[in-house]
Design an enzyme around this catalytic site. Structure first.
Site, PDB file in Angstrom:
ATOM      1  N   ASP A 147       0.919  -1.334   0.018  1.00  0.00           N
ATOM      2  CA  ASP A 147      -0.132  -0.038  -0.072  1.00  0.00           C
ATOM      3  C   ASP A 147       0.786   1.336  -0.071  1.00  0.00           C
ATOM      4  O   ASP A 147       1.502   1.540   1.188  1.00  0.00           O
ATOM      5  CB  ASP A 147      -0.779  -0.038   1.385  1.00  0.00           C
ATOM      6  CG  ASP A 147      -1.817   1.269   1.391  1.00  0.00           C
ATOM      7  OD1 ASP A 147      -2.143   1.562   0.221  1.00  0.00           O
ATOM      8  OD2 ASP A 147      -2.255   1.467   2.507  1.00  0.00           O
ATOM      9  N   ASP A 181      -1.872   5.500  -5.504  1.00  0.00           N
ATOM     10  CA  ASP A 181      -2.186   4.596  -4.156  1.00  0.00           C
ATOM     11  C   ASP A 181      -2.425   3.087  -4.776  1.00  0.00           C
ATOM     12  O   ASP A 181      -3.408   2.868  -5.272  1.00  0.00           O
ATOM     13  CB  ASP A 181      -3.522   5.114  -3.469  1.00  0.00           C
ATOM     14  CG  ASP A 181      -3.873   4.383  -2.343  1.00  0.00           C
ATOM     15  OD1 ASP A 181      -3.068   3.209  -1.848  1.00  0.00           O
ATOM     16  OD2 ASP A 181      -5.116   4.736  -1.850  1.00  0.00           O
TER      17      ASP A 181
END
Length: 260
Positions: free
Chosen positions: A8, A199
């Site tokens: 992430d 992201d």
């Protein structure tokens, strides 16, 4: 123990499921954990040290609470010693409630971490495990070729042509400047430039409601139709959405912005 984690770039902390977790979601995940890995059991580790400091992490679709600890972490052949990790005590709401993975590995900047924790990637560089402060993600769309996280450099066998570099505008998240968004040579959003975040923990393109609506209006075969549905056959005639970033055009075809 081996754990499955989400890579992430939208967060900086590393956390995994633990025996301390008492929420119902942890009991639901227990069978899955036993099948492929197991949950974090400190008593089975000789390098574990609990800091007993509270940890609260909030994500876009859920949150976790737990405690901070220190442990030796191996990812591939890279080993980070005295790595701060979070051990869950609860997983609450959203996609975290019934997630098929054991935790999250954050790759954003150190300024985003909680308390005194340092991101795993930064510890690997500080401890001399990797030579370059570079990581890369290869996201495969072919079953015969798996996705890959590269630490300390880029394997050029996984891309064609030259790499395109984009400056980071704020060293917190991986925030960049977008010049404009256009369809059929018409600017439909971000006309004066705007900021965006890269992201890897999300699989969608998201933005302000009005901006997304305007983009959506120009991706329909019948712009006057208010419904969000369209015929699958007509999608072949839809144009790509062009994201211009750092003077370079990055087209997104209907294959990637439509959900069938």
């Amino acid at each position: 123990r081996e754990f499955w984690v989400i890579i992430d770039t939208g967060s900086s902390d590393l956390w995994v499921a633990s025996v301390y977790c008492q929420s119902p979601s942890c009991y639901m995940d227990l069978l899955c954990w036993q099948l492929h890995t197991g949950h974090m059991t400190p008593k089975t580790s000789t390098t574990f040290q609990c800091k007993w400091r509270k940890l609260d992490l909030h994500y876009g679709f859920g949150k976790i609470t737990g405690v901070l600890a220190s442990e030796t972490i191996r990812i591939g052949t890279a080993v980070a010693k005295n790595q701060t990790i979070g051990l869950t005590k609860s997983k609450i709401d959203g996609f975290l409630e019934n997630s098929p993975y054991d935790g999250v590995l954050g790759l954003a900047y150190p300024s985003l971490t909680r308390r005194e924790a340092n991101p795993l990637f930064d510890n690997l560089k500080r401890q001399g495990v990797i030579s370059q402060p570079v990581f890369a993600l290869f996201l495969s769309s072919w079953p015969q070729k798996s996705s890959l996280l590269m630490l300390g450099g880029v394997d050029h066998a996984y891309h064609k042509g030259d790499l395109k570099w984009v400056p980071v505008t704020q060293a917190h998240l991986w925030q960049i400047a977008v010049d404009r968004i256009s369809i059929n040579k018409m600017v439909v959003a971000c006309s004066g430039g705007c900021q965006a975040i890269v992201d890897s923990g999300s699989s969608v393109l998201a933005g302000p409601t009005q901006v997304v609506r305007n983009i959506f209006k120009h991706t329909k075969t019948n712009p006057k139709e208010k419904s969000q549905l369209d015929f699958c056959d007509s999608s072949k005639a839809l144009p790509p959405i062009i994201f211009t970033i750092n003077g370079m055009d990055f087209p997104v075809s209907p294959k990637y912005y439509l959900q069938k």
